[in-house]
Design an enzyme around this catalytic site. Structure first.
Site, PDB file in Angstrom:
ATOM      1  N   GLU A   1       0.815  -1.214   0.000  1.00 43.70           N
ATOM      2  CA  GLU A   1       0.000   0.000   0.000  1.00 43.70           C
ATOM      3  C   GLU A   1       0.848   1.265   0.000  1.00 43.70           C
ATOM      4  O   GLU A   1       1.897   1.332   0.633  1.00 43.70           O
ATOM      5  CB  GLU A   1      -0.924  -0.002   1.230  1.00 43.70           C
ATOM      6  CG  GLU A   1      -1.806  -1.241   1.260  1.00 43.70           C
ATOM      7  CD  GLU A   1      -3.102  -1.025   2.014  1.00 43.70           C
ATOM      8  OE1 GLU A   1      -3.576   0.119   2.098  1.00 43.70           O
ATOM      9  OE2 GLU A   1      -3.637  -2.016   2.514  1.00 43.70           O
ATOM     10  N   ASP A   2       0.359   2.233  -0.728  1.00 44.64           N
ATOM     11  CA  ASP A   2       0.847   3.613  -0.627  1.00 44.64           C
ATOM     12  C   ASP A   2       2.346   3.759  -0.876  1.00 44.64           C
ATOM     13  O   ASP A   2       3.041   4.426  -0.104  1.00 44.64           O
ATOM     14  CB  ASP A   2       0.520   4.179   0.761  1.00 44.64           C
ATOM     15  CG  ASP A   2      -0.970   4.240   1.052  1.00 44.64           C
ATOM     16  OD1 ASP A   2      -1.739   3.610   0.329  1.00 44.64           O
ATOM     17  OD2 ASP A   2      -1.357   4.927   2.014  1.00 44.64           O
TER      18      ASP A   2
ATOM     19  N   CYS B   1      -6.692   4.067  -2.466  1.00 41.61           N
ATOM     20  CA  CYS B   1      -6.821   2.619  -2.528  1.00 41.61           C
ATOM     21  C   CYS B   1      -8.170   2.133  -3.057  1.00 41.61           C
ATOM     22  O   CYS B   1      -8.224   1.292  -3.953  1.00 41.61           O
ATOM     23  CB  CYS B   1      -6.533   2.005  -1.167  1.00 41.61           C
ATOM     24  SG  CYS B   1      -7.457   2.736   0.195  1.00 41.61           S
TER      25      CYS B   1
ATOM     26  N   ASP C   1      -0.389  -0.065  -4.604  1.00 42.23           N
ATOM     27  CA  ASP C   1      -1.731   0.311  -5.059  1.00 42.23           C
ATOM     28  C   ASP C   1      -1.847   1.752  -5.553  1.00 42.23           C
ATOM     29  O   ASP C   1      -2.834   2.107  -6.197  1.00 42.23           O
ATOM     30  CB  ASP C   1      -2.790  -0.001  -3.994  1.00 42.23           C
ATOM     31  CG  ASP C   1      -2.646   0.791  -2.698  1.00 42.23           C
ATOM     32  OD1 ASP C   1      -1.642   1.515  -2.545  1.00 42.23           O
ATOM     33  OD2 ASP C   1      -3.540   0.674  -1.845  1.00 42.23           O
ATOM     34  N   HIS C   2      -0.881   2.608  -5.273  1.00 41.97           N
ATOM     35  CA  HIS C   2      -0.802   3.964  -5.835  1.00 41.97           C
ATOM     36  C   HIS C   2       0.462   4.596  -5.288  1.00 41.97           C
ATOM     37  O   HIS C   2       1.269   3.930  -4.627  1.00 41.97           O
ATOM     38  CB  HIS C   2      -2.037   4.810  -5.500  1.00 41.97           C
ATOM     39  CG  HIS C   2      -2.408   4.836  -4.063  1.00 41.97           C
ATOM     40  ND1 HIS C   2      -1.686   5.529  -3.118  1.00 41.97           N
ATOM     41  CD2 HIS C   2      -3.417   4.227  -3.380  1.00 41.97           C
ATOM     42  CE1 HIS C   2      -2.235   5.356  -1.926  1.00 41.97           C
ATOM     43  NE2 HIS C   2      -3.272   4.560  -2.048  1.00 41.97           N
TER      44      HIS C   2
END
Length: 660
Positions: free
Chosen positions: A55-56, A94, A255-256
């Site tokens: 994540e992130d 997300c 995810d980004h």
């Protein structure tokens, strides 16, 4: 054994076909057994697929040339596999990003672009694991879902903290996701913290102020990426220890972009670019991207909308035409695409509408709501020290022009950045004549995609839900009677262009039968400030009484901000009424509270009425229930409890109030 199995399979099929010729009563049994046997045999010839997601975090890894990063496991995977230099998430948060992945469709086309929202799955469509399960795969997700689409039955074999490929049947191919949360935004600000990277050596991008707090957050972010890399290493070792490394195709991606402000939530390259590393064992190399090779750094543009069709292509299933991405591996892989696309809708409690495009070198952003800053006050984002320090420096005039872009109002209607000379995206080229051709090309790409996918985000969130009653946002947007896409996109473009020659069309739009056109006309006047109100004063006064609550909110916002004292005195109570969740739907309430918040001290006369507004009400889904309390808390300075666990059933009466 495989030869024997094949012989027996062929014998069984031939025998059943012989029985079928002599007696029709065996027809159903024959077809059933034949199909099951063929599928079983085919399944044995399919690869396992492992997705390691985190994540992130952006491409801040050694394999991407970042010498500050410490990521030995993913670096090693990239060395024997391949990485994509230009991988985009589509969305800089997300839920919207994962919604794109699970459906194989851009979230603006399904109505799922808004952060932590919920809409119905398009009719007749499936989430990609359903295709894999039908093909015989054991599908697990460990464990985050966070989709903005209602999940049908039977998507996963297991989706939980204990979901694992080890629980499959013997010989069954698997598709497994392990999602690592240690790199999430919330972990950047967690204290105390054991440091891995020296803050003094961190690179501070041009858009951030160089302060101890900012350096600490960047260094801690890199620390968390290191932990995510270690997690990936453990999963890869687990696979190897089970003797499955050479039978399994592996993807690693995030995810980004990073959880730092101006990365997360903003759809430029820093918010959308992610690491994407793939490994295809020798036995499955024929399924790899055409440019695949050990250590290759591919220039192919890929994005999250491509993942679902790529999965299907890898297992030999032709992606359905309704999927909007392009397979970049497998039997049905396509040629590289010229662009990848991004978007930004509501970010928690704050509305915005941005679309973005890149060709790998240039990044184009179209701001359909330029009157709102990039750095709107999203409560969760302001928990990060960098955000608070940065804002304080801006408020006291201590930021550079590059550091001020995030906060300034209005935004430029269009932005164009050259990643080759400006990787931090702080020098907007959109107004420079020498880049006019590139600007026009990128603008056309953005508009063409919106028309192609029938972008449902060109109307307000509440209006989208209203028009979708009895159907889905996707299906609504594909009905030109319900959603005249070309007309709405044109109206949005004229409103947000900030051009003086659009005024005649904006004024004409106030009498249009479609409330979406009237909405964008009112938005166009609001965006133009006092000059806009002077040019369309009578139209805005009429719009304040429009049958659509969306139009009412915008018109009263303009009157309260730029009108006379008497007009403000009338507009403020109207906005308070529209913000009343007991009288209007949750979307109208969110919109009106955002309008009131933008007024600053001008909203002072209704401060007591704001404090009396209800923080609970009906909504289509519990995911919407925390936004009104957050906005009220921001306006009043009081912490207001959110009823976020409650998920009232969609209430038609509540959704219809003010929606015409």
């Amino acid at each position: 054994m495989k030869l024997l199995s094949l012989f027996l399979s062929s014998f069984l099929i031939a025998s059943l076909r012989s029985l079928l010729r002599s007696s029709t009563r065996f027809a159903v049994l024959a077809v059933s057994l034949c199909s099951a046997q063929v599928s079983s045999f085919a399944a044995e010839q399919r690869p396992n697929i492992l997705w390691l997601t985190s994540e992130d975090h952006g491409p801040h890894m050694g394999c991407y040339g970042d010498t500050y990063a410490t990521t030995p496991n993913v670096d090693a995977l990239a060395a024997k596999g391949m990485l994509f230099k230009h991988a985009w998430s589509c969305a800089p948060v997300c839920a919207a990003a994962r919604t794109t992945i699970i459906a194989g469709m851009y979230s603006p086309s399904t109505g799922g672009e808004h952060m932590r929202s919920m809409v119905a799955m398009p009719k007749g469509k499936k989430m990609y694991p359903q295709f894999l399960r039908e093909a015989g795969y054991y599908c697990t997700n460990n464990s985050k879902e966070d989709y903005n689409l209602q999940k049908p039955e039977g998507v996963w074999d297991a989706s939980a903290g204990n979901a694992h490929w080890k629980n499959r049947k013997e010989g069954q191919p698997f598709f497994a996701i392990f999602n690592e949360t240690c790199s999430h935004e919330s972990q950047i600000r967690k204290r105390p913290h054991v440091a891995i990277h020296d803050p003094a050596k961190a690179r501070v991008p041009a858009y951030h102020p160089d302060t101890p707090e900012v350096r600490q957050d960047w260094a801690q972010y890199y620390d968390q990426v290191t932990l995510a890399d270690a997690s990936a290493g453990r999963r890869l070792k687990e696979l190897a220890d089970a003797g499955l490394a050479e039978d399994t195709i592996v993807f690693y991606y995030a995810d980004h972009g990073s959880g730092m402000p101006r990365n997360k939530r903003w759809p430029c390259n820093s918010g959308l670019q992610v690491p994407m590393v793939v490994y295809f064992p020798p036995k499955w190399k024929h399924l790899a991207p055409k440019e695949y090779g050990a250590g290759v750094k591919s220039d192919r543009l890929v994005s999250f909308v491509d993942l679902a069709p790529t999965l299907l292509s890898i297992i030999g299933v032709q992606p359905p035409e309704w999927m909007q991405g392009h397979a970049f591996a497998g039997q049905f892989q396509t040629e590289p695409q010229p662009y990848v696309y991004g978007f930004r809708g509501r970010m928690d409690e704050r509305y915005d509408c941005v679309r973005s495009v890149t060709d790998g070198r240039f990044v184009y952003l179209r701001n359909y709501m330029p009157h709102l800053s990039q750095g709107q006050h999203v409560n969760y984002q302001f928990e990060t020290p960098t955000t608070r320090v940065w804002r304080a420096l801006y408020d006291t005039g201590k930021t550079t022009p590059e550091q001020s872009i995030f906060w300034k109002v209005p935004k430029d209607p269009e932005e164009l950045y050259d990643l080759k000379s400006d990787p931090d995206e702080v020098h907007n080229l959109a107004a420079q004549p020498e880049h006019a051709a590139t600007l026009a090309k990128m603008r056309a790409a953005q508009e063409n995609l919106a028309l192609k996918i029938r972008d449902a985000g060109m109307i307000s969130e509440g209006e989208m839900h209203h028009r979708s009653e009895g159907t889905t946002p996707y299906d609504m947007a594909h009905d030109d009677k319900l959603y005249p896409m070309a007309r709405i996109l044109k109206a949005a473009g004229q409103a947000s262009s900030m051009k003086a020659d659009a005024m005649a069309d904006l004024k004409a739009g106030f009498v249009d039968k479609d409330s979406a056109i009237r909405y964008w006309s009112a938005m166009g006047i609001l965006m133009r400030g006092g000059d806009g109100l002077s040019a369309a004063h009578d139209e805005i006064l009429q719009a304040a009484k429009d049958s659509s609550s969306d139009v009412q909110v915008v018109a009263n916002w303009a009157l309260a901000k730029y009108g006379s004292e008497s007009e403000r005195s009338a507009a403020l109570p109207a906005l308070v009424n529209l913000a009343n969740w007991s009288q209007h739907d949750v979307f109208t309430s969110i919109s009106a509270l955002n309008a009131i918040g933008d007024l600053g001290d001008k909203a002072g006369p209704v401060a007591a009425q704001i404090k009396a507004l209800p923080a609970k009400g009906e909504s289509p889904d519990g995911r919407f229930n925390s936004y009104v309390p957050r906005l009220l808390g921001d306006l009043t300075g009081e912490k207001i409890a959110a009823d976020s666990e409650e998920a009232p059933a969609a209430n038609k009466k509540a959704r219809k109030k003010g929606k015409k």
